[in-house]
Design an enzyme around this catalytic site. Structure first.
Site, PDB file in Angstrom:
ATOM      1  N   GLU A 127      -2.753  -3.695  -3.508  1.00  0.00           N
ATOM      2  CA  GLU A 127      -3.008  -5.017  -4.128  1.00  0.00           C
ATOM      3  C   GLU A 127      -3.925  -5.915  -2.761  1.00  0.00           C
ATOM      4  O   GLU A 127      -3.749  -5.256  -2.110  1.00  0.00           O
ATOM      5  CB  GLU A 127      -1.846  -5.959  -4.054  1.00  0.00           C
ATOM      6  CG  GLU A 127      -0.727  -5.525  -5.839  1.00  0.00           C
ATOM      7  CD  GLU A 127      -0.658  -6.904  -5.647  1.00  0.00           C
ATOM      8  OE1 GLU A 127      -0.831  -7.747  -5.764  1.00  0.00           O
ATOM      9  OE2 GLU A 127       0.439  -6.369  -7.183  1.00  0.00           O
ATOM     10  N   GLY A 131      -1.754  -3.981   1.552  1.00  0.00           N
ATOM     11  CA  GLY A 131      -1.189  -2.516   1.019  1.00  0.00           C
ATOM     12  C   GLY A 131       0.585  -2.333   1.185  1.00  0.00           C
ATOM     13  O   GLY A 131       0.469  -1.657   1.712  1.00  0.00           O
ATOM     14  N   GLN A 336     -16.425  19.006  18.005  1.00  0.00           N
ATOM     15  CA  GLN A 336     -16.885  18.770  19.608  1.00  0.00           C
ATOM     16  C   GLN A 336     -16.986  20.298  20.617  1.00  0.00           C
ATOM     17  O   GLN A 336     -17.450  20.538  20.890  1.00  0.00           O
ATOM     18  CB  GLN A 336     -15.381  18.485  20.674  1.00  0.00           C
ATOM     19  CG  GLN A 336     -16.645  18.120  22.228  1.00  0.00           C
ATOM     20  CD  GLN A 336     -17.213  16.966  22.240  1.00  0.00           C
ATOM     21  OE1 GLN A 336     -17.263  16.388  21.660  1.00  0.00           O
ATOM     22  NE2 GLN A 336     -17.999  17.313  23.258  1.00  0.00           N
ATOM     23  N   GLY A 339     -20.413  21.284  19.051  1.00  0.00           N
ATOM     24  CA  GLY A 339     -21.324  20.061  20.025  1.00  0.00           C
ATOM     25  C   GLY A 339     -22.695  19.527  18.482  1.00  0.00           C
ATOM     26  O   GLY A 339     -21.709  18.973  17.963  1.00  0.00           O
ATOM     27  N   GLU A 363      -0.535   6.545   1.307  1.00  0.00           N
ATOM     28  CA  GLU A 363       0.572   6.121   1.057  1.00  0.00           C
ATOM     29  C   GLU A 363       1.479   6.046   2.701  1.00  0.00           C
ATOM     30  O   GLU A 363       2.261   6.649   3.010  1.00  0.00           O
ATOM     31  CB  GLU A 363       1.269   8.409   1.257  1.00  0.00           C
ATOM     32  CG  GLU A 363       0.455   8.337  -0.487  1.00  0.00           C
ATOM     33  CD  GLU A 363       1.555   9.591  -1.153  1.00  0.00           C
ATOM     34  OE1 GLU A 363       2.600   9.768  -1.191  1.00  0.00           O
ATOM     35  OE2 GLU A 363       0.608  10.002  -1.504  1.00  0.00           O
TER      36      GLU A 363
HETATM   37  N1  COS Z   1      14.991   3.787  -0.225  1.00  0.00           N
HETATM   38  C1  COS Z   1      14.987   2.921  -0.889  1.00  0.00           C
HETATM   39  N2  COS Z   1      15.149   1.675  -0.631  1.00  0.00           N
HETATM   40  C2  COS Z   1      14.288   1.415  -0.357  1.00  0.00           C
HETATM   41  C3  COS Z   1      14.826   2.113   1.446  1.00  0.00           C
HETATM   42  C4  COS Z   1      14.097   3.400   0.654  1.00  0.00           C
HETATM   43  N3  COS Z   1      13.089   4.573   1.722  1.00  0.00           N
HETATM   44  N4  COS Z   1      13.012   1.677   2.065  1.00  0.00           N
HETATM   45  C5  COS Z   1      13.712   0.361   1.633  1.00  0.00           C
HETATM   46  N5  COS Z   1      14.468   0.416   0.718  1.00  0.00           N
HETATM   47  C6  COS Z   1      15.273  -0.856   0.112  1.00  0.00           C
HETATM   48  C7  COS Z   1      15.984  -1.583   1.243  1.00  0.00           C
HETATM   49  O1  COS Z   1      17.288  -1.443   1.612  1.00  0.00           O
HETATM   50  C8  COS Z   1      15.509  -3.011   0.699  1.00  0.00           C
HETATM   51  O2  COS Z   1      16.984  -2.867  -0.171  1.00  0.00           O
HETATM   52  P1  COS Z   1      18.031  -4.630  -0.342  1.00  0.00           P
HETATM   53  O3  COS Z   1      17.259  -5.200  -0.921  1.00  0.00           O
HETATM   54  O4  COS Z   1      19.145  -4.216  -0.596  1.00  0.00           O
HETATM   55  O5  COS Z   1      18.122  -4.786   1.194  1.00  0.00           O
HETATM   56  C9  COS Z   1      14.208  -2.947   0.655  1.00  0.00           C
HETATM   57  O6  COS Z   1      14.309  -2.202  -0.236  1.00  0.00           O
HETATM   58  C10 COS Z   1      13.528  -3.892   1.272  1.00  0.00           C
HETATM   59  O7  COS Z   1      13.449  -3.194   2.599  1.00  0.00           O
HETATM   60  P2  COS Z   1      12.584  -3.502   3.787  1.00  0.00           P
HETATM   61  O8  COS Z   1      14.118  -5.199   3.974  1.00  0.00           O
HETATM   62  O9  COS Z   1      13.062  -2.231   4.545  1.00  0.00           O
HETATM   63  O10 COS Z   1      11.349  -3.871   3.475  1.00  0.00           O
HETATM   64  P3  COS Z   1      10.180  -4.413   4.488  1.00  0.00           P
HETATM   65  O11 COS Z   1       9.474  -5.110   3.024  1.00  0.00           O
HETATM   66  O12 COS Z   1      10.456  -4.863   6.057  1.00  0.00           O
HETATM   67  O13 COS Z   1       9.273  -2.900   4.758  1.00  0.00           O
HETATM   68  C11 COS Z   1       8.145  -1.491   4.219  1.00  0.00           C
HETATM   69  C12 COS Z   1       9.043  -2.119   4.113  1.00  0.00           C
HETATM   70  C13 COS Z   1       7.067  -1.286   5.114  1.00  0.00           C
HETATM   71  C14 COS Z   1       8.647   0.397   4.633  1.00  0.00           C
HETATM   72  C15 COS Z   1       7.696  -0.451   3.134  1.00  0.00           C
HETATM   73  O14 COS Z   1       6.728  -2.183   2.490  1.00  0.00           O
HETATM   74  C16 COS Z   1       6.390   0.408   2.628  1.00  0.00           C
HETATM   75  O15 COS Z   1       6.558   1.325   3.064  1.00  0.00           O
HETATM   76  N6  COS Z   1       4.843  -0.004   3.514  1.00  0.00           N
HETATM   77  C17 COS Z   1       4.153   0.614   2.687  1.00  0.00           C
HETATM   78  C18 COS Z   1       3.583   1.010   1.464  1.00  0.00           C
HETATM   79  C19 COS Z   1       2.743   2.641   1.097  1.00  0.00           C
HETATM   80  O16 COS Z   1       2.967   3.641   1.383  1.00  0.00           O
HETATM   81  N7  COS Z   1       1.431   1.685   0.202  1.00  0.00           N
HETATM   82  C20 COS Z   1       0.651   2.656   0.426  1.00  0.00           C
HETATM   83  C21 COS Z   1       0.738   3.010  -1.462  1.00  0.00           C
HETATM   84  S1  COS Z   1       0.562   4.694  -2.239  1.00  0.00           S
HETATM   85  S2  COS Z   1      -1.402   5.319  -1.334  1.00  0.00           S
END
Ligand code: COS
Length: 382
Positions: A127, A131, A336, A339, A363
């Site tokens: 969004e 992201g 590079q 050149g 991603e």
């Molecule tokens: N598979 C299954 N569940 C998952 C998981 C995975 N790979 N990663 C996290 N979870 C679950 C966790 O277990 C947690 O579960 P609970 O609700 O039971 O606690 C929940 O999801 C939240 O996880 P977490 O605390 O790790 O979330 P955060 O907000 O701290 O961070 C990140 C998550 C940063 C890893 C995530 O937001 C992310 O991947 N961001 C990037 C998004 C992205 O790739 N965007 C591109 C879009 S496509 S172009």
């Protein structure tokens, strides 16, 4: 020990993708990059050859390939054009939530007609407000009888202006943070769904990217993918599957950069000999070749561990992160090597640098990959 020798079937998949990339993609790559044209005829041919819905099971009309086979294909396609490859594999990302989270009825109803003809789908998670913090998204889904009403905006959505189906992540209650996120399959024909104009991008210019607005868009409950509140985990599990092929895409760009640099090193002469006979260039080529092989092996290793039943979070982030950093570095070194000519649009390597850059961002930005890698790693030591 993993055995990376290819079966005859895998060799024939790789060869078909290589032929397609060299005969159907590469000849149009420079023109599409210059003009930003979306080469739909290339994408239709990719669909006809089974190079599009790679991860969709064959019983639903897809190619039903495992991650390793997907990686073989995606690397070859990206050698032809990174941007076109992004558009070709966007269906894999968009359809994965249906494959992972859809009921058997939903899979049959949504995937079979979709895969029966050339169509594009888009994965709508990111969004404008952020992201990387996917758990904090703000697109709302309000229950109204047998429907949900969607309101909000998504951005940087691959293929959105051309897609007929969107997989959308929205929250039923922002106060629940990630536990409110819910996934939906939303046909483009739904009133209130509006893709925006094509973005003017630095690279991947043969691909199409835009916003998608949802204004009172009514989606039947039957199109909710999985239970309410399970959408965040579904998005993460989807990305665990799709980040490995992004590693392969980046490896394909890096291999193309190395190929151009090595050929140029044999042709270009300075100080009375080909530049490939100067140690400065030899060291560059040697380092590039090592990095490309390491990227490929990490990508294959990730595919191998996931095929063996691993969740894939750690290895797919390592593969995506390392291969995309490699692609940028190797493309830079190829420029590079060329050149001044390398900086010119008339030569192929500056496009590779621009295309490589996106693989560090989409991603999941590589900063997020490193966060994921460190978290997973520390869990092993805890
Ligand atoms: N598979 C299954 N569940 C998952 C998981 C995975 N790979 N990663 C996290 N979870 C679950 C966790 O277990 C947690 O579960 P609970 O609700 O039971 O606690 C929940 O999801 C939240 O996880 P977490 O605390 O790790 O979330 P955060 O907000 O701290 O961070 C990140 C998550 C940063 C890893 C995530 O937001 C992310 O991947 N961001 C990037 C998004 C992205 O790739 N965007 C591109 C879009 S496509 S172009």
């Amino acid at each position: 020990m993993p055995d990376f020798s290819l079966t005859p079937e895998q060799e024939s998949l790789r060869d078909a993708a290589r032929k397609f990339a060299r005969t159907e993609m590469a000849p149009h790559a420079a023109e599409c990059d210059r003009t930003g044209r979306f080469p739909e005829e290339v994408y239709r041919k990719a669909y006809d050859l089974g190079l599009m819905n790679l991860n969709v099971p064959t019983e639903h009309g897809g190619s039903g390939l495992g991650l390793f086979e997907q990686c073989l294909i995606v690397e070859e396609l990206a050698h032809g054009c990174g941007g076109m490859t992004t558009s070709i594999i966007a269906n894999c990302l968009a359809l994965e939530p249906i494959i992972l989270g859809g009921s058997p009825e939903q899979q049959t109803r949504l995937l079979d007609p979709f895969c029966a003809q050339y169509q594009l789908a888009s994965f709508c998670l990111t969004e404008p407000s952020g992201g990387s913090d996917a758990g904090g998204l703000s697109t709302r889904a309000r229950r109204s009888g047998d429907e949900y009403v969607l309101d909000g905006e998504k951005c940087f959505i691959t293929n959105a202006p051309h897609a007929s189906l969107y997989t959308v992540f929205a929250t039923i209650d922002p106060a629940l943070h990630h536990r409110g996120i819910t996934a939906f399959a939303v046909p483009r024909s739904t009133p209130g769904v509006t893709p925006g104009p094509d973005e003017d991008k630095m690279g991947h210019r043969a691909s199409s990217t835009s916003t998608v607005r949802f204004e009172g868009a009514r989606v039947p409950v039957a199109n909710r993918l999985g239970p309410e509140g399970e959408g965040f985990s579904l998005a993460m599990r989807t990305l665990d599957q799709t980040r490995t092929p992004i590693g392969a895409l980046a490896t394909g760009i890096a291999q193309a950069a190395l190929d151009h640099a090595a050929k140029y090193a044999l042709e270009r002469r300075t100080f009375g000999k080909p530049i490939g006979e100067h140690q400065a260039i030899q060291i560059k080529l040697a380092n590039m070749a090592q990095a490309v092989r390491a990227a490929r092996l990490l990508t294959w290793y990730s595919a191998w561990t996931i095929a063996g039943g691993a969740k894939g979070t750690l290895e797919s982030s390592i593969a995506k992160c390392f291969a995309s950093d490699t692609a940028l570095h190797v493309a830079d070194e190829a420029i590079q090597t060329f050149g001044g000519y390398g900086y010119m649009r008339a030569y192929p390597v500056e496009k590779l640098l621009r295309d490589a850059k996106l693989t560090q961002i989409y991603e999941g930005a590589n900063e997020i990959q490193r966060t994921v890698i460190a978290r997973e790693l520390l869990r092993e030591y805890a």
